[in-house]
Design an enzyme around this catalytic site. Structure first.
Site, mmCIF file in Angstrom:
data_model
loop_
_atom_site.group_PDB
_atom_site.id
_atom_site.type_symbol
_atom_site.label_atom_id
_atom_site.label_comp_id
_atom_site.label_asym_id
_atom_site.label_seq_id
_atom_site.Cartn_x
_atom_site.Cartn_y
_atom_site.Cartn_z
ATOM 1 N N GLN A 165 82.619 41.952 54.506
ATOM 2 C CA GLN A 165 81.644 41.903 53.405
ATOM 3 C C GLN A 165 81.788 43.143 52.509
ATOM 4 O O GLN A 165 81.817 43.026 51.279
ATOM 5 C CB GLN A 165 80.236 41.845 53.988
ATOM 6 C CG GLN A 165 79.130 42.112 52.984
ATOM 7 C CD GLN A 165 77.754 41.915 53.578
ATOM 8 O OE1 GLN A 165 77.306 40.801 53.748
ATOM 9 N NE2 GLN A 165 77.065 43.005 53.894
ATOM 10 N N HIS A 219 70.420 49.895 59.528
ATOM 11 C CA HIS A 219 69.926 49.960 58.147
ATOM 12 C C HIS A 219 69.484 51.387 57.801
ATOM 13 O O HIS A 219 69.765 51.896 56.719
ATOM 14 C CB HIS A 219 68.704 49.049 57.973
ATOM 15 C CG HIS A 219 68.957 47.593 58.218
ATOM 16 N ND1 HIS A 219 68.412 46.918 59.282
ATOM 17 C CD2 HIS A 219 69.683 46.688 57.523
ATOM 18 C CE1 HIS A 219 68.788 45.659 59.236
ATOM 19 N NE2 HIS A 219 69.569 45.484 58.186
ATOM 20 N N ARG A 238 70.238 40.076 64.525
ATOM 21 C CA ARG A 238 70.448 38.871 65.355
ATOM 22 C C ARG A 238 70.451 39.181 66.858
ATOM 23 O O ARG A 238 70.359 38.247 67.663
ATOM 24 C CB ARG A 238 71.754 38.180 64.965
ATOM 25 C CG ARG A 238 71.678 37.531 63.607
ATOM 26 C CD ARG A 238 72.844 36.595 63.342
ATOM 27 N NE ARG A 238 72.601 35.778 62.175
ATOM 28 C CZ ARG A 238 73.056 36.037 60.941
ATOM 29 N NH1 ARG A 238 73.812 37.089 60.731
ATOM 30 N NH2 ARG A 238 72.771 35.236 59.933
ATOM 31 N N LYS A 277 79.882 47.592 59.956
ATOM 32 C CA LYS A 277 79.710 46.468 60.879
ATOM 33 C C LYS A 277 80.104 45.143 60.198
ATOM 34 O O LYS A 277 80.692 44.263 60.810
ATOM 35 C CB LYS A 277 78.271 46.397 61.345
ATOM 36 C CG LYS A 277 78.059 45.109 62.046
ATOM 37 C CD LYS A 277 76.921 45.027 62.947
ATOM 38 C CE LYS A 277 76.632 43.606 63.270
ATOM 39 N NZ LYS A 277 76.381 42.775 62.107
HETATM 40 P P1 AMP Z 1 71.630 42.888 56.704
HETATM 41 O O1 AMP Z 1 70.162 43.186 56.674
HETATM 42 O O2 AMP Z 1 72.104 42.319 58.003
HETATM 43 O O3 AMP Z 1 72.079 42.099 55.493
HETATM 44 O O4 AMP Z 1 72.354 44.294 56.585
HETATM 45 C C1 AMP Z 1 72.129 45.158 55.511
HETATM 46 C C2 AMP Z 1 73.154 46.258 55.524
HETATM 47 O O5 AMP Z 1 73.058 46.982 56.761
HETATM 48 C C3 AMP Z 1 74.594 45.718 55.441
HETATM 49 O O6 AMP Z 1 75.338 46.550 54.575
HETATM 50 C C4 AMP Z 1 75.072 45.818 56.864
HETATM 51 O O7 AMP Z 1 76.464 45.973 56.980
HETATM 52 C C5 AMP Z 1 74.352 47.084 57.334
HETATM 53 N N1 AMP Z 1 74.269 47.108 58.796
HETATM 54 C C6 AMP Z 1 73.856 46.115 59.615
HETATM 55 N N2 AMP Z 1 73.985 46.484 60.909
HETATM 56 C C7 AMP Z 1 74.498 47.733 60.903
HETATM 57 C C8 AMP Z 1 74.862 48.667 61.928
HETATM 58 N N3 AMP Z 1 74.735 48.376 63.214
HETATM 59 N N4 AMP Z 1 75.377 49.865 61.552
HETATM 60 C C9 AMP Z 1 75.523 50.174 60.237
HETATM 61 N N5 AMP Z 1 75.189 49.342 59.219
HETATM 62 C C10 AMP Z 1 74.683 48.131 59.547
#
Ligand code: AMP
Length: 289
Positions: A153, A37, A187, A149
């Site tokens: 989406q 993030h 996760r 990642k």
């Molecule tokens: P989430 O909180 O899981 O909904 O993720 C929010 C954003 O962070 C989304 O655009 C994800 O694709 C991005 N994200 C999650 N994990 C990673 C990662 N390891 N590297 C880069 N972006 C990420």
């Protein structure tokens, strides 16, 4: 950093910022923030004048059997992190303010979202595109950042932006990984020590697939078989899918050509105390052949 839960308040603040001519960068998240993030936040900070981050665990994108209830919630730490990152505004709405009780309108992309993760998680992307549409309407950002990642989406978001004429530019940022290659994910906290060790096989398998392509392997089936072998011999995970697709549209391909997406989704049967339950991990790489 301003923190607001109120949509009305947020709209007022955005109006003020827009009047000054500043460009607004927006990073939507579900919280439990990690370096993945933060990499989006750093990039958004560089490329825009005013940075808004949202934390909202969107119930609409979880099916009843999924992990909405146990999804990690870390708001105190997250707020501190965002302050340190000098984020201008945190939007942290309550669920019933985003979805009032008689909510009945959805936004659905109907091609890309039927494939891969969409097959295993029916309704998931409809939940994502609905909430992102709402957030875009509320915030009206100039730029918005998504992680590679969650490649499918990100493509779907790009597609709804194009199809529905949103005035926002979507940027996709690289996947941030642990030292052993595991893609950072909220996760990952669910994994037992043993599973955590096994989980690095996902990225190892992806790298091996990349190597096969570099060695001129053109047959996706052969590569998929090899990924499967690596996953089966190095982990107890059950594979949801291993896919090699055209990176532009996630269509199936018979031959490796141009830019290809190699993706893995696998379930780990987490036995990690309170977080026990099935943990679904995804990862991908894009390879230019
Ligand atoms: P989430 O909180 O899981 O909904 O993720 C929010 C954003 O962070 C989304 O655009 C994800 O694709 C991005 N994200 C999650 N994990 C990673 C990662 N390891 N590297 C880069 N972006 C990420």
């Amino acid at each position: 950093m301003i923190t607001t839960k109120s949509i009305t308040n947020l709209k007022k603040l955005v109006k003020k910022v827009k009047k000054t001519g500043k460009t607004i960068g927006f990073v939507p998240t579900m919280g439990a923030l990690h370096e993945g993030h933060l990499s989006l936040i750093d990039r958004a900070k560089k490329e825009s004048n005013y940075l808004i981050v949202s934390i909202f665990i969107n119930p609409l994108q979880f099916s009843p059997s999924e992990d909405f209830k146990r999804y990690p919630r870390n708001i105190k730490i997250d707020k501190k992190t965002l302050k340190e990152k000098k984020v201008n505004l945190l939007f942290y709405p309550q669920t019933d303010k985003i979805y009032n009780p008689d909510f009945s309108t959805f936004v659905e992309e109907t091609k890309l979202s039927k494939k891969l993760c969409g097959k295993s998680r029916p309704g998931h992307f409809k939940g994502v595109t609905t909430v992102i549409t709402k957030l875009f309407n509320i915030i009206n950002p100039d730029l918005s950042y998504f992680g590679q990642k969650d490649y499918q989406q990100a493509l779907i978001i790009k597609k709804i932006v194009r199809d529905l004429n949103f005035a926002v530019k979507i940027k996709i940022a690289p996947t941030i990984r642990e030292k052993d290659g595991l893609a950072l994910s909220s996760r990952n906290l669910y994994l037992s020590q043993k599973e955590r060790k096994e989980s690095k096989s996902i990225y190892q398998a992806l790298l091996q697939a990349k190597q096969m392509i570099k060695n001129n392997e053109k047959n996706p089936k052969k590569i998929i078989n090899q990924i499967n072998k690596i996953m089966v011999s190095n982990s107890t995970a059950s594979i949801d899918y291993i896919a090699i697709r055209d990176a532009n549209n996630l269509e199936e391909i018979k031959e490796i050509k141009g830019k290809v997406f190699i993706g893995i989704a696998a379930y780990f049967d987490s036995l990690n105390g309170e977080a026990a339950g099935k943990t679904r991990l995804i990862d991908n790489i894009i390879v230019e052949s």
